[in-house]
Write a protein that holds these residues in place. Structure first.
Motif, PDB file in Angstrom:
ATOM      1  N   GLU A 229     -17.918   7.481  10.258  1.00 51.21           N
ATOM      2  CA  GLU A 229     -19.203   7.252  10.114  1.00 51.21           C
ATOM      3  C   GLU A 229     -19.918   6.045  10.713  1.00 51.21           C
ATOM      4  O   GLU A 229     -21.050   6.014  11.253  1.00 51.21           O
ATOM      5  CB  GLU A 229     -19.501   7.311   8.852  1.00 51.21           C
ATOM      6  CG  GLU A 229     -19.023   6.011   8.064  1.00 51.21           C
ATOM      7  CD  GLU A 229     -17.558   6.351   7.517  1.00 51.21           C
ATOM      8  OE1 GLU A 229     -16.890   7.379   8.102  1.00 51.21           O
ATOM      9  OE2 GLU A 229     -16.789   5.849   6.487  1.00 51.21           O
TER      10      GLU A 229
ATOM     11  N   LYS B 166     -17.452  10.166  22.915  1.00 55.11           N
ATOM     12  CA  LYS B 166     -18.754   9.538  23.223  1.00 55.11           C
ATOM     13  C   LYS B 166     -18.655   8.197  23.537  1.00 55.11           C
ATOM     14  O   LYS B 166     -19.799   7.636  24.357  1.00 55.11           O
ATOM     15  CB  LYS B 166     -19.341   9.514  21.855  1.00 55.11           C
ATOM     16  CG  LYS B 166     -20.639   8.586  21.609  1.00 55.11           C
ATOM     17  CD  LYS B 166     -20.954   8.542  19.981  1.00 55.11           C
ATOM     18  CE  LYS B 166     -22.061   7.566  19.633  1.00 55.11           C
ATOM     19  NZ  LYS B 166     -22.173   7.438  18.145  1.00 55.11           N
TER      20      LYS B 166
ATOM     21  N   ASP C 117     -20.308   7.033  14.693  1.00 53.51           N
ATOM     22  CA  ASP C 117     -21.144   8.170  14.913  1.00 53.51           C
ATOM     23  C   ASP C 117     -22.768   7.294  14.987  1.00 53.51           C
ATOM     24  O   ASP C 117     -23.390   7.692  15.511  1.00 53.51           O
ATOM     25  CB  ASP C 117     -21.351   8.864  13.442  1.00 53.51           C
ATOM     26  CG  ASP C 117     -20.520  10.373  13.736  1.00 53.51           C
ATOM     27  OD1 ASP C 117     -20.299  10.673  15.116  1.00 53.51           O
ATOM     28  OD2 ASP C 117     -20.016  10.772  12.711  1.00 53.51           O
TER      29      ASP C 117
ATOM     30  N   ASP D  32     -19.236  14.278  21.203  1.00 56.51           N
ATOM     31  CA  ASP D  32     -18.576  14.031  19.702  1.00 56.51           C
ATOM     32  C   ASP D  32     -17.648  12.802  20.044  1.00 56.51           C
ATOM     33  O   ASP D  32     -17.304  12.583  21.076  1.00 56.51           O
ATOM     34  CB  ASP D  32     -17.888  15.497  19.328  1.00 56.51           C
ATOM     35  CG  ASP D  32     -18.751  16.460  19.086  1.00 56.51           C
ATOM     36  OD1 ASP D  32     -20.137  16.172  18.886  1.00 56.51           O
ATOM     37  OD2 ASP D  32     -18.421  17.645  19.173  1.00 56.51           O
TER      38      ASP D  32
END
Lengths: 410, 164
Positions: A240, A271, A243, A267
Protein backbone atom coordinates in the motif's frame (compact mmCIF):
# COMPACT_ATOMS: atom_id res chain seq x y z
CA UNK A 1 23.87 -30.28 10.09
CA UNK A 2 26.50 -28.64 12.19
CA UNK A 3 28.36 -25.54 11.09
CA UNK A 4 31.44 -26.74 9.20
CA UNK A 5 33.57 -23.66 8.49
CA UNK A 6 36.27 -25.72 6.74
CA UNK A 7 33.72 -27.04 4.26
CA UNK A 8 32.30 -23.54 3.80
CA UNK A 9 35.75 -22.10 3.05
CA UNK A 10 36.12 -24.66 0.25
CA UNK A 11 32.98 -23.28 -1.42
CA UNK A 12 34.75 -19.95 -2.04
CA UNK A 13 37.35 -20.22 -4.81
CA UNK A 14 39.13 -16.98 -3.91
CA UNK A 15 39.95 -18.26 -0.43
CA UNK A 16 42.33 -20.75 -2.03
CA UNK A 17 44.61 -18.04 -3.38
CA UNK A 18 47.71 -16.62 -1.77
CA UNK A 19 48.89 -13.02 -1.43
CA UNK A 20 52.59 -12.27 -0.89
CA UNK A 21 53.07 -16.04 -0.50
CA UNK A 22 50.60 -16.14 2.41
CA UNK A 23 47.16 -17.68 2.71
CA UNK A 24 44.50 -15.05 1.90
CA UNK A 25 42.79 -14.01 5.14
CA UNK A 26 39.80 -11.97 4.04
CA UNK A 27 38.49 -9.78 6.85
CA UNK A 28 36.65 -7.13 4.84
CA UNK A 29 33.22 -8.65 4.33
CA UNK A 30 31.54 -5.57 5.80
CA UNK A 31 32.73 -3.77 2.67
CA UNK A 32 31.87 -6.65 0.34
CA UNK A 33 31.67 -10.40 0.75
CA UNK A 34 33.31 -13.12 -1.32
CA UNK A 35 31.25 -15.35 -3.62
CA UNK A 36 30.71 -19.10 -3.40
CA UNK A 37 31.05 -21.28 -6.49
CA UNK A 38 27.26 -21.82 -6.65
CA UNK A 39 26.65 -18.09 -7.14
CA UNK A 40 29.26 -17.83 -9.88
CA UNK A 41 27.84 -20.96 -11.57
CA UNK A 42 24.26 -19.75 -11.42
CA UNK A 43 25.16 -16.51 -13.19
CA UNK A 44 27.37 -18.28 -15.68
CA UNK A 45 24.52 -20.64 -16.58
CA UNK A 46 22.18 -17.74 -17.37
CA UNK A 47 24.73 -16.20 -19.71
CA UNK A 48 25.50 -19.53 -21.38
CA UNK A 49 22.07 -21.16 -21.60
CA UNK A 50 19.16 -18.84 -20.82
CA UNK A 51 20.20 -15.32 -21.76
CA UNK A 52 17.59 -13.00 -23.29
CA UNK A 53 15.96 -9.80 -22.09
CA UNK A 54 13.24 -10.29 -19.50
CA UNK A 55 9.54 -9.39 -19.52
CA UNK A 56 9.28 -8.92 -23.27
CA UNK A 57 10.10 -11.87 -25.44
CA UNK A 58 7.61 -14.62 -26.27
CA UNK A 59 10.29 -17.11 -27.27
CA UNK A 60 11.54 -19.87 -25.00
CA UNK A 61 14.82 -18.49 -23.66
CA UNK A 62 13.26 -15.07 -22.97
CA UNK A 63 10.63 -16.84 -20.92
CA UNK A 64 13.34 -18.82 -19.11
CA UNK A 65 15.25 -15.64 -18.27
CA UNK A 66 12.07 -13.97 -17.00
CA UNK A 67 11.24 -16.95 -14.82
CA UNK A 68 14.77 -17.01 -13.45
CA UNK A 69 14.55 -13.30 -12.63
CA UNK A 70 11.14 -13.49 -10.97
CA UNK A 71 12.12 -16.73 -9.24
CA UNK A 72 15.11 -14.94 -7.72
CA UNK A 73 12.81 -12.16 -6.52
CA UNK A 74 10.59 -14.70 -4.77
CA UNK A 75 13.63 -16.24 -3.04
CA UNK A 76 14.95 -12.90 -1.81
CA UNK A 77 11.47 -11.81 -0.68
CA UNK A 78 11.01 -15.04 1.27
CA UNK A 79 14.51 -14.72 2.75
CA UNK A 80 13.61 -11.45 4.50
CA UNK A 81 10.07 -12.52 5.40
CA UNK A 82 8.27 -10.28 2.91
CA UNK A 83 4.59 -11.28 2.65
CA UNK A 84 4.65 -10.95 -1.14
CA UNK A 85 7.38 -10.80 -3.77
CA UNK A 86 5.51 -7.88 -5.36
CA UNK A 87 6.75 -5.82 -2.40
CA UNK A 88 10.40 -6.62 -3.17
CA UNK A 89 11.87 -4.03 -5.53
CA UNK A 90 15.24 -4.79 -7.07
CA UNK A 91 17.58 -1.81 -7.07
CA UNK A 92 21.26 -1.33 -7.76
CA UNK A 93 22.20 -1.59 -4.08
CA UNK A 94 21.07 -0.45 -0.63
CA UNK A 95 22.23 3.07 -1.44
CA UNK A 96 19.88 3.24 -4.40
CA UNK A 97 17.10 1.74 -2.28
CA UNK A 98 17.43 4.57 0.22
CA UNK A 99 17.64 7.13 -2.57
CA UNK A 100 14.47 5.65 -4.06
CA UNK A 101 12.67 6.41 -0.79
CA UNK A 102 14.22 9.87 -0.63
CA UNK A 103 13.30 10.80 -4.20
CA UNK A 104 9.92 9.12 -4.41
CA UNK A 105 8.28 8.89 -1.01
CA UNK A 106 9.98 11.80 0.74
CA UNK A 107 9.60 14.32 -2.08
CA UNK A 108 5.92 13.44 -2.39
CA UNK A 109 5.23 13.65 1.32
CA UNK A 110 7.62 16.01 3.09
CA UNK A 111 7.61 19.79 3.18
CA UNK A 112 9.96 22.43 4.60
CA UNK A 113 10.46 22.07 8.33
CA UNK A 114 9.43 18.41 8.47
CA UNK A 115 11.83 16.61 10.81
CA UNK A 116 13.78 13.52 9.72
CA UNK A 117 15.45 11.62 12.54
CA UNK A 118 18.73 9.82 11.81
CA UNK A 119 21.46 8.44 14.06
CA UNK A 120 25.09 9.42 14.45
CA UNK A 121 26.29 5.98 13.35
CA UNK A 122 24.81 6.06 9.85
CA UNK A 123 26.65 5.17 6.67
CA UNK A 124 26.81 8.03 4.15
CA UNK A 125 24.15 6.14 2.16
CA UNK A 126 21.67 6.99 4.90
CA UNK A 127 22.96 10.52 5.44
CA UNK A 128 23.65 12.20 2.10
CA UNK A 129 20.24 11.53 0.46
CA UNK A 130 18.69 13.37 3.42
CA UNK A 131 21.25 16.19 3.25
CA UNK A 132 20.32 16.59 -0.42
CA UNK A 133 16.64 16.66 0.52
CA UNK A 134 17.31 19.15 3.31
CA UNK A 135 19.10 21.48 0.89
CA UNK A 136 16.32 21.16 -1.66
CA UNK A 137 13.24 21.01 0.53
CA UNK A 138 14.29 22.49 3.85
CA UNK A 139 13.49 19.41 5.92
CA UNK A 140 15.10 19.36 9.35
CA UNK A 141 17.64 16.63 10.18
CA UNK A 142 17.85 15.46 13.79
CA UNK A 143 20.38 13.01 15.12
CA UNK A 144 20.12 10.28 17.74
CA UNK A 145 23.44 10.48 19.63
CA UNK A 146 25.62 7.63 20.90
CA UNK A 147 26.35 6.49 24.43
CA UNK A 148 29.90 6.12 25.74
CA UNK A 149 29.64 2.37 25.06
CA UNK A 150 28.86 2.91 21.36
CA UNK A 151 25.11 2.28 21.46
CA UNK A 152 22.26 4.54 20.46
CA UNK A 153 21.40 6.99 23.24
CA UNK A 154 17.61 6.77 23.29
CA UNK A 155 17.14 8.88 26.43
CA UNK A 156 15.78 11.82 24.42
CA UNK A 157 14.09 9.76 21.73
CA UNK A 158 10.59 11.10 22.39
CA UNK A 159 11.82 14.65 22.04
CA UNK A 160 13.75 13.86 18.86
CA UNK A 161 10.75 12.07 17.36
CA UNK A 162 8.31 14.86 18.21
CA UNK A 163 6.68 15.80 14.91
CA UNK A 164 9.08 13.56 12.93
CA UNK A 165 7.94 12.36 9.50
CA UNK A 166 10.71 9.79 9.04
CA UNK A 167 13.00 7.78 11.30
CA UNK A 168 15.88 6.21 9.35
CA UNK A 169 18.59 4.11 10.94
CA UNK A 170 20.95 1.21 10.45
CA UNK A 171 20.11 -2.21 11.92
CA UNK A 172 23.82 -2.84 12.43
CA UNK A 173 26.64 -0.32 12.24
CA UNK A 174 29.21 -1.00 9.53
CA UNK A 175 31.86 0.65 11.72
CA UNK A 176 31.03 -0.17 15.34
CA UNK A 177 29.23 -3.45 14.78
CA UNK A 178 26.50 -2.08 17.07
CA UNK A 179 23.12 -3.80 16.70
CA UNK A 180 20.16 -1.46 17.05
CA UNK A 181 16.78 -2.59 18.32
CA UNK A 182 14.79 -2.30 15.10
CA UNK A 183 11.46 -3.34 16.61
CA UNK A 184 11.68 -0.94 19.50
CA UNK A 185 12.72 1.94 17.25
CA UNK A 186 10.05 1.12 14.67
CA UNK A 187 7.38 1.17 17.37
CA UNK A 188 8.66 4.47 18.74
CA UNK A 189 8.79 5.96 15.24
CA UNK A 190 5.26 4.85 14.43
CA UNK A 191 3.95 6.07 17.79
CA UNK A 192 5.28 9.50 16.83
CA UNK A 193 3.59 9.29 13.43
CA UNK A 194 6.82 8.82 11.47
CA UNK A 195 7.57 6.34 8.71
CA UNK A 196 10.50 4.06 9.54
CA UNK A 197 13.35 3.15 7.20
CA UNK A 198 15.91 0.49 8.10
CA UNK A 199 19.32 0.34 6.44
CA UNK A 200 19.71 -3.42 6.81
CA UNK A 201 22.79 -3.69 4.61
CA UNK A 202 24.95 -5.04 7.45
CA UNK A 203 22.18 -7.05 9.09
CA UNK A 204 20.55 -9.18 6.39
CA UNK A 205 23.83 -10.98 5.46
CA UNK A 206 24.52 -11.97 9.06
CA UNK A 207 21.33 -12.85 10.93
CA UNK A 208 17.74 -14.00 10.38
CA UNK A 209 15.56 -11.20 9.03
CA UNK A 210 11.81 -10.87 9.23
CA UNK A 211 10.64 -7.54 7.91
CA UNK A 212 7.11 -8.15 9.20
CA UNK A 213 8.35 -8.78 12.73
CA UNK A 214 10.48 -5.63 12.51
CA UNK A 215 7.41 -3.63 11.60
CA UNK A 216 9.35 -1.01 9.64
CA UNK A 217 8.08 0.69 6.47
CA UNK A 218 11.18 0.50 4.30
CA UNK A 219 14.05 -2.02 4.46
CA UNK A 220 17.12 -1.63 2.25
CA UNK A 221 19.92 -4.13 1.60
CA UNK A 222 22.56 -5.14 -0.96
CA UNK A 223 23.38 -8.49 -2.58
CA UNK A 224 27.15 -8.05 -2.70
CA UNK A 225 27.49 -8.05 1.09
CA UNK A 226 25.61 -11.39 1.33
CA UNK A 227 27.56 -13.58 -1.11
CA UNK A 228 25.76 -12.22 -4.15
CA UNK A 229 27.06 -10.14 -7.05
CA UNK A 230 27.56 -6.39 -7.24
CA UNK A 231 25.05 -4.20 -9.02
CA UNK A 232 21.90 -5.48 -7.33
CA UNK A 233 20.16 -4.69 -4.08
CA UNK A 234 16.63 -4.55 -2.79
CA UNK A 235 14.03 -2.38 -1.17
CA UNK A 236 11.16 -3.90 0.71
CA UNK A 237 8.08 -1.86 1.62
CA UNK A 238 4.41 -2.78 2.11
CA UNK A 239 2.35 -2.76 -1.11
CA UNK A 240 0.00 0.00 0.00
CA UNK A 241 2.96 2.30 0.64
CA UNK A 242 4.67 1.47 -2.67
CA UNK A 243 1.36 1.86 -4.51
CA UNK A 244 0.92 5.37 -3.14
CA UNK A 245 4.44 6.45 -4.11
CA UNK A 246 5.24 8.12 -7.43
CA UNK A 247 7.72 6.29 -9.71
CA UNK A 248 11.44 6.91 -9.16
CA UNK A 249 13.28 6.40 -12.47
CA UNK A 250 11.37 6.49 -15.71
CA UNK A 251 11.88 4.28 -18.75
CA UNK A 252 11.13 0.83 -20.04
CA UNK A 253 9.70 -1.94 -17.85
CA UNK A 254 8.26 0.50 -15.29
CA UNK A 255 5.30 1.44 -17.47
CA UNK A 256 1.94 -0.06 -18.28
CA UNK A 257 1.18 2.44 -21.01
CA UNK A 258 2.89 5.42 -22.59
CA UNK A 259 1.06 8.02 -24.65
CA UNK A 260 2.08 11.30 -26.19
CA UNK A 261 0.35 13.05 -23.31
CA UNK A 262 1.60 10.91 -20.44
CA UNK A 263 2.11 7.42 -19.04
CA UNK A 264 0.61 4.89 -16.68
CA UNK A 265 3.07 3.15 -14.34
CA UNK A 266 3.39 -0.61 -14.18
CA UNK A 267 2.21 -2.80 -11.29
CA UNK A 268 4.42 -3.48 -8.29
CA UNK A 269 7.27 -4.14 -8.07
CA UNK A 270 8.15 -3.28 -11.71
CA UNK A 271 6.84 0.27 -11.27
CA UNK A 272 10.19 1.02 -9.61
CA UNK A 273 12.39 -0.97 -12.01
CA UNK A 274 13.11 1.20 -15.03
CA UNK A 275 15.20 -0.16 -17.87
CA UNK A 276 16.63 -3.63 -18.39
CA UNK A 277 17.15 -4.91 -14.86
CA UNK A 278 20.29 -6.74 -13.65
CA UNK A 279 18.53 -10.07 -14.09
CA UNK A 280 21.70 -12.16 -14.31
CA UNK A 281 22.81 -10.62 -11.03
CA UNK A 282 19.36 -11.28 -9.60
CA UNK A 283 19.85 -14.98 -10.32
CA UNK A 284 23.19 -14.78 -8.48
CA UNK A 285 21.41 -13.02 -5.61
CA UNK A 286 18.87 -15.85 -5.51
CA UNK A 287 21.64 -18.46 -5.49
CA UNK A 288 23.34 -16.62 -2.60
CA UNK A 289 20.10 -16.68 -0.64
CA UNK A 290 19.70 -20.41 -1.36
CA UNK A 291 23.24 -21.01 -0.10
CA UNK A 292 22.67 -19.02 3.11
CA UNK A 293 19.30 -20.65 3.73
CA UNK A 294 20.77 -24.13 3.37
CA UNK A 295 23.24 -23.29 6.13
CA UNK A 296 20.68 -21.42 8.22
CA UNK A 297 20.94 -17.79 9.22
CA UNK A 298 20.67 -18.61 12.91
CA UNK A 299 23.79 -20.76 12.48
CA UNK A 300 25.55 -18.00 10.56
CA UNK A 301 24.83 -15.56 13.38
CA UNK A 302 25.93 -18.07 16.05
CA UNK A 303 29.18 -18.79 14.22
CA UNK A 304 30.03 -15.12 13.71
CA UNK A 305 29.18 -14.39 17.32
CA UNK A 306 31.65 -17.08 18.36
CA UNK A 307 34.47 -15.95 16.04
CA UNK A 308 33.92 -12.29 16.95
CA UNK A 309 34.10 -13.12 20.66
CA UNK A 310 37.29 -15.09 20.04
CA UNK A 311 38.84 -12.21 18.08
CA UNK A 312 37.89 -9.56 20.65
CA UNK A 313 39.34 -11.69 23.41
CA UNK A 314 42.56 -12.46 21.49
CA UNK A 315 43.05 -8.75 20.68
CA UNK A 316 42.51 -7.78 24.31
CA UNK A 317 44.91 -10.43 25.59
CA UNK A 318 47.66 -9.62 23.09
CA UNK A 319 47.50 -5.83 23.07
CA UNK A 320 45.62 -4.72 26.19
CA UNK A 321 45.45 -0.94 26.45
CA UNK A 322 47.55 -0.48 23.30
CA UNK A 323 44.51 -1.36 21.21
CA UNK A 324 41.24 0.59 21.30
CA UNK A 325 38.05 -1.10 20.11
CA UNK A 326 35.42 1.30 18.76
CA UNK A 327 32.26 -0.63 19.49
CA UNK A 328 30.48 -2.77 22.07
CA UNK A 329 32.55 -5.63 23.45
CA UNK A 330 29.49 -7.74 24.34
CA UNK A 331 28.87 -9.96 21.30
CA UNK A 332 25.14 -10.04 22.04
CA UNK A 333 25.07 -6.35 21.18
CA UNK A 334 27.25 -6.41 18.08
CA UNK A 335 28.03 -8.05 14.77
CA UNK A 336 31.34 -9.11 13.28
CA UNK A 337 32.72 -5.69 12.22
CA UNK A 338 35.52 -4.74 14.61
CA UNK A 339 36.93 -1.21 14.30
CA UNK A 340 40.10 -0.48 16.18
CA UNK A 341 43.13 1.76 16.61
CA UNK A 342 46.52 0.26 17.42
CA UNK A 343 49.05 2.14 19.48
CA UNK A 344 48.85 5.45 17.59
CA UNK A 345 49.65 3.79 14.27
CA UNK A 346 47.62 5.16 11.37
CA UNK A 347 45.01 2.83 9.93
CA UNK A 348 46.59 2.91 6.47
CA UNK A 349 49.91 1.79 7.86
CA UNK A 350 48.19 -0.99 9.80
CA UNK A 351 46.39 -2.20 6.69
CA UNK A 352 49.53 -1.96 4.54
CA UNK A 353 51.64 -4.11 6.85
CA UNK A 354 48.81 -6.61 7.40
CA UNK A 355 48.57 -7.02 3.63
CA UNK A 356 52.13 -8.35 3.68
CA UNK A 357 50.77 -11.18 5.85
CA UNK A 358 47.87 -11.78 3.44
CA UNK A 359 45.40 -10.20 5.90
CA UNK A 360 42.82 -7.90 4.28
CA UNK A 361 41.35 -5.24 6.58
CA UNK A 362 39.84 -1.89 5.69
CA UNK A 363 41.37 1.43 6.68
CA UNK A 364 39.64 4.78 6.56
CA UNK A 365 36.37 6.42 7.46
CA UNK A 366 34.20 3.53 6.24
CA UNK A 367 31.77 5.97 4.59
CA UNK A 368 30.70 7.20 8.03
CA UNK A 369 32.45 10.54 8.43
CA UNK A 370 29.87 12.01 10.85
CA UNK A 371 30.53 9.01 13.11
CA UNK A 372 34.31 9.43 12.76
CA UNK A 373 33.88 13.02 13.99
CA UNK A 374 31.85 11.81 16.98
CA UNK A 375 34.58 9.26 17.75
CA UNK A 376 37.20 12.00 17.38
CA UNK A 377 39.28 10.05 14.87
CA UNK A 378 40.01 10.57 11.18
CA UNK A 379 40.22 6.89 10.35
CA UNK A 380 40.04 3.45 11.94
CA UNK A 381 41.15 -0.02 10.94
CA UNK A 382 38.31 -2.47 10.56
CA UNK A 383 38.39 -6.26 10.52
CA UNK A 384 35.02 -7.83 9.71
CA UNK A 385 34.13 -11.48 10.01
CA UNK A 386 31.69 -13.58 8.02
CA UNK A 387 30.57 -17.20 7.84
CA UNK A 388 33.77 -18.28 6.03
CA UNK A 389 36.10 -16.84 8.70
CA UNK A 390 37.38 -18.96 11.54
CA UNK A 391 39.52 -18.57 14.65
CA UNK A 392 42.66 -19.17 12.54
CA UNK A 393 41.74 -16.00 10.62
CA UNK A 394 41.40 -14.14 13.91
CA UNK A 395 44.82 -15.49 14.96
CA UNK A 396 46.30 -14.30 11.66
CA UNK A 397 44.94 -10.83 12.39
CA UNK A 398 46.39 -10.76 15.89
CA UNK A 399 49.78 -12.05 14.75
CA UNK A 400 49.79 -9.62 11.84
CA UNK A 401 49.09 -6.74 14.22
CA UNK A 402 52.12 -7.78 16.26
CA UNK A 403 54.17 -7.39 13.07
CA UNK A 404 52.60 -3.96 12.58
CA UNK A 405 53.58 -2.93 16.10
CA UNK A 406 57.14 -4.19 15.67
CA UNK A 407 57.43 -2.39 12.36
CA UNK A 408 56.33 0.99 13.66
CA UNK A 409 57.76 0.70 17.16
CA UNK A 410 58.84 4.14 18.32
CA UNK B 1 55.58 -7.85 -6.09
CA UNK B 2 56.94 -4.83 -4.19
CA UNK B 3 57.73 -5.48 -0.54
CA UNK B 4 57.22 -3.37 2.54
CA UNK B 5 60.90 -2.37 2.58
CA UNK B 6 60.32 -0.56 -0.74
CA UNK B 7 57.68 1.59 0.90
CA UNK B 8 58.88 2.02 4.45
CA UNK B 9 62.56 2.85 4.03
CA UNK B 10 64.47 3.43 7.27
CA UNK B 11 64.90 7.16 6.60
CA UNK B 12 61.10 7.46 6.16
CA UNK B 13 60.41 5.71 9.43
CA UNK B 14 62.97 7.98 11.08
CA UNK B 15 61.17 11.12 9.88
CA UNK B 16 57.84 9.57 10.93
CA UNK B 17 59.08 8.82 14.43
CA UNK B 18 61.03 12.07 14.82
CA UNK B 19 59.44 14.69 12.59
CA UNK B 20 61.64 17.71 11.90
CA UNK B 21 60.48 21.33 12.22
CA UNK B 22 57.34 20.41 14.06
CA UNK B 23 55.52 23.33 15.67
CA UNK B 24 53.85 26.61 14.84
CA UNK B 25 54.85 30.13 13.80
CA UNK B 26 53.07 33.36 14.66
CA UNK B 27 50.55 34.36 11.94
CA UNK B 28 51.38 36.95 10.65
CA UNK B 29 54.19 37.36 9.74
CA UNK B 30 54.08 33.67 8.84
CA UNK B 31 51.43 32.31 6.47
CA UNK B 32 49.42 29.28 7.54
CA UNK B 33 48.16 26.76 5.00
CA UNK B 34 46.33 23.48 5.51
CA UNK B 35 46.09 20.45 3.28
CA UNK B 36 43.65 17.56 3.68
CA UNK B 37 43.22 14.21 2.15
CA UNK B 38 39.53 13.68 2.85
CA UNK B 39 39.65 10.02 1.85
CA UNK B 40 42.04 8.91 4.57
CA UNK B 41 41.97 11.85 6.95
CA UNK B 42 45.58 12.88 6.43
CA UNK B 43 46.08 16.46 7.48
CA UNK B 44 49.10 18.70 6.87
CA UNK B 45 49.47 22.17 8.39
CA UNK B 46 52.31 24.39 7.23
CA UNK B 47 53.52 27.71 8.66
CA UNK B 48 55.58 29.48 6.01
CA UNK B 49 57.74 32.49 6.68
CA UNK B 50 58.94 33.85 3.32
CA UNK B 51 61.19 36.91 3.78
CA UNK B 52 61.50 40.01 1.62
CA UNK B 53 64.29 38.36 -0.39
CA UNK B 54 61.97 35.55 -1.39
CA UNK B 55 63.61 32.97 0.84
CA UNK B 56 61.69 30.45 2.97
CA UNK B 57 63.32 31.74 6.11
CA UNK B 58 61.40 29.49 8.46
CA UNK B 59 58.85 26.75 8.16
CA UNK B 60 56.99 24.68 10.76
CA UNK B 61 54.80 21.67 10.22
CA UNK B 62 51.84 20.21 12.05
CA UNK B 63 49.05 17.77 11.38
CA UNK B 64 48.33 14.09 11.57
CA UNK B 65 48.12 11.12 9.31
CA UNK B 66 49.84 8.00 8.11
CA UNK B 67 53.58 7.46 8.26
CA UNK B 68 54.04 8.28 4.57
CA UNK B 69 52.17 11.59 4.72
CA UNK B 70 53.86 12.69 7.93
CA UNK B 71 57.35 11.56 6.90
CA UNK B 72 56.97 13.25 3.54
CA UNK B 73 55.92 16.47 5.30
CA UNK B 74 58.93 16.31 7.61
CA UNK B 75 61.32 15.56 4.74
CA UNK B 76 59.80 18.39 2.70
CA UNK B 77 60.32 20.82 5.60
CA UNK B 78 64.01 19.89 5.86
CA UNK B 79 64.50 20.19 2.12
CA UNK B 80 62.78 23.55 1.72
CA UNK B 81 63.78 25.46 4.84
CA UNK B 82 66.28 28.21 4.01
CA UNK B 83 65.79 27.83 0.25
CA UNK B 84 64.66 30.57 -2.16
CA UNK B 85 61.04 30.17 -3.26
CA UNK B 86 62.15 29.50 -6.84
CA UNK B 87 64.24 26.61 -5.66
CA UNK B 88 61.39 25.29 -3.51
CA UNK B 89 59.16 25.31 -6.56
CA UNK B 90 61.78 23.36 -8.48
CA UNK B 91 61.80 20.82 -5.67
CA UNK B 92 58.01 20.51 -5.84
CA UNK B 93 58.20 19.80 -9.57
CA UNK B 94 61.04 17.35 -9.09
CA UNK B 95 59.26 15.56 -6.26
CA UNK B 96 56.07 15.22 -8.27
CA UNK B 97 58.12 13.91 -11.18
CA UNK B 98 59.56 11.38 -8.78
CA UNK B 99 55.98 10.41 -7.94
CA UNK B 100 55.33 10.10 -11.70
CA UNK B 101 53.01 13.09 -11.76
CA UNK B 102 54.25 15.21 -14.65
CA UNK B 103 52.64 18.55 -15.16
CA UNK B 104 53.06 18.19 -18.92
CA UNK B 105 51.49 14.74 -18.92
CA UNK B 106 48.21 16.39 -18.01
CA UNK B 107 48.40 18.26 -21.32
CA UNK B 108 49.04 15.03 -23.19
CA UNK B 109 52.51 16.09 -24.20
CA UNK B 110 54.54 13.62 -22.20
CA UNK B 111 57.36 12.09 -24.16
CA UNK B 112 59.30 10.63 -21.27
CA UNK B 113 61.87 13.40 -21.30
CA UNK B 114 60.03 15.59 -18.80
CA UNK B 115 60.96 13.37 -15.86
CA UNK B 116 64.61 14.00 -16.65
CA UNK B 117 63.89 17.69 -17.26
CA UNK B 118 62.05 18.09 -13.95
CA UNK B 119 64.74 16.26 -12.05
CA UNK B 120 67.68 17.92 -13.80
CA UNK B 121 69.86 19.96 -11.52
CA UNK B 122 67.71 19.23 -8.48
CA UNK B 123 69.26 17.34 -5.58
CA UNK B 124 66.50 15.37 -3.91
CA UNK B 125 68.78 13.73 -1.37
CA UNK B 126 66.80 11.90 1.31
CA UNK B 127 63.61 12.54 -0.59
CA UNK B 128 64.57 9.84 -3.06
CA UNK B 129 63.74 7.34 -0.33
CA UNK B 130 60.08 8.13 -1.05
CA UNK B 131 60.39 6.84 -4.60
CA UNK B 132 59.30 3.38 -3.46
CA UNK B 133 55.84 4.84 -2.82
CA UNK B 134 55.24 4.80 -6.58
CA UNK B 135 54.97 1.01 -6.40
CA UNK B 136 51.98 1.47 -4.04
CA UNK B 137 49.65 3.68 -6.13
CA UNK B 138 47.10 4.14 -3.33
CA UNK B 139 49.77 5.78 -1.18
CA UNK B 140 51.08 8.33 -3.71
CA UNK B 141 48.53 10.87 -2.54
CA UNK B 142 49.86 10.42 1.01
CA UNK B 143 53.35 11.39 -0.16
CA UNK B 144 52.28 14.32 -2.35
CA UNK B 145 49.93 15.99 0.16
CA UNK B 146 52.69 18.03 1.84
CA UNK B 147 54.04 19.17 -1.51
CA UNK B 148 50.67 20.24 -2.89
CA UNK B 149 50.07 22.11 0.35
CA UNK B 150 53.48 23.78 0.04
CA UNK B 151 52.71 24.84 -3.53
CA UNK B 152 49.44 26.37 -2.36
CA UNK B 153 51.21 28.08 0.54
CA UNK B 154 53.91 29.58 -1.70
CA UNK B 155 51.25 30.88 -4.11
CA UNK B 156 49.35 32.47 -1.26
CA UNK B 157 52.49 33.92 0.35
CA UNK B 158 53.52 35.54 -2.90
CA UNK B 159 50.04 36.77 -3.70
CA UNK B 160 48.33 37.46 -0.37
CA UNK B 161 45.45 39.38 -1.97
CA UNK B 162 44.33 36.32 -3.94
CA UNK B 163 44.08 34.17 -0.86
CA UNK B 164 42.36 36.76 1.32
Amino acid sequence: MSFDVDAIKKDFPILEREVHGKRLVYLDSAASSQKPEVVLDAMDRVYRDHYANVHRGVYTIAEEATQAYEGARAKVARFVGAPSSSELVFTRNATESINLVAYSWARANLVAGDPIVLTQLEHHANVVPWHILAAERGVELRWIPLTADYRLDLSNLDELLDGAKLLAFSAMSNVLGTITDVRELAEAGHAAGAKVLVDACQWVPHAPTDVQEWGADFVAFSAHKMLGPTGIGALWAPAELLDAMPPFLGGGDMIRDVRLDGFTPNDLPWKFEAGTPPFVEAVGFGAAVDYLEAIGMDRVRAHEREVTAYALDALERRFGDRLTIFGPTDVDLRGGAISFALNGIHAHDVSQVLDEDGVCVRAGHHCAKPLMRVLGVSATSRASFYLYNDTADADALVDGLTHVEQFFAL
Amino acid sequence: MPGLEDLYREIILDHYRSPRNRGELAVPPAHKVEGFNPLCGDEVVLYLDVNADGVVEDLKINGQGCSISQASTSMMSSAVKGKPVAEARKLIRAFKALMSIHESKLDGESDGSDLAADLEGVKLGDLEALQGVVKFPVRIKCATLAWNTLAQGLDESENPAASA
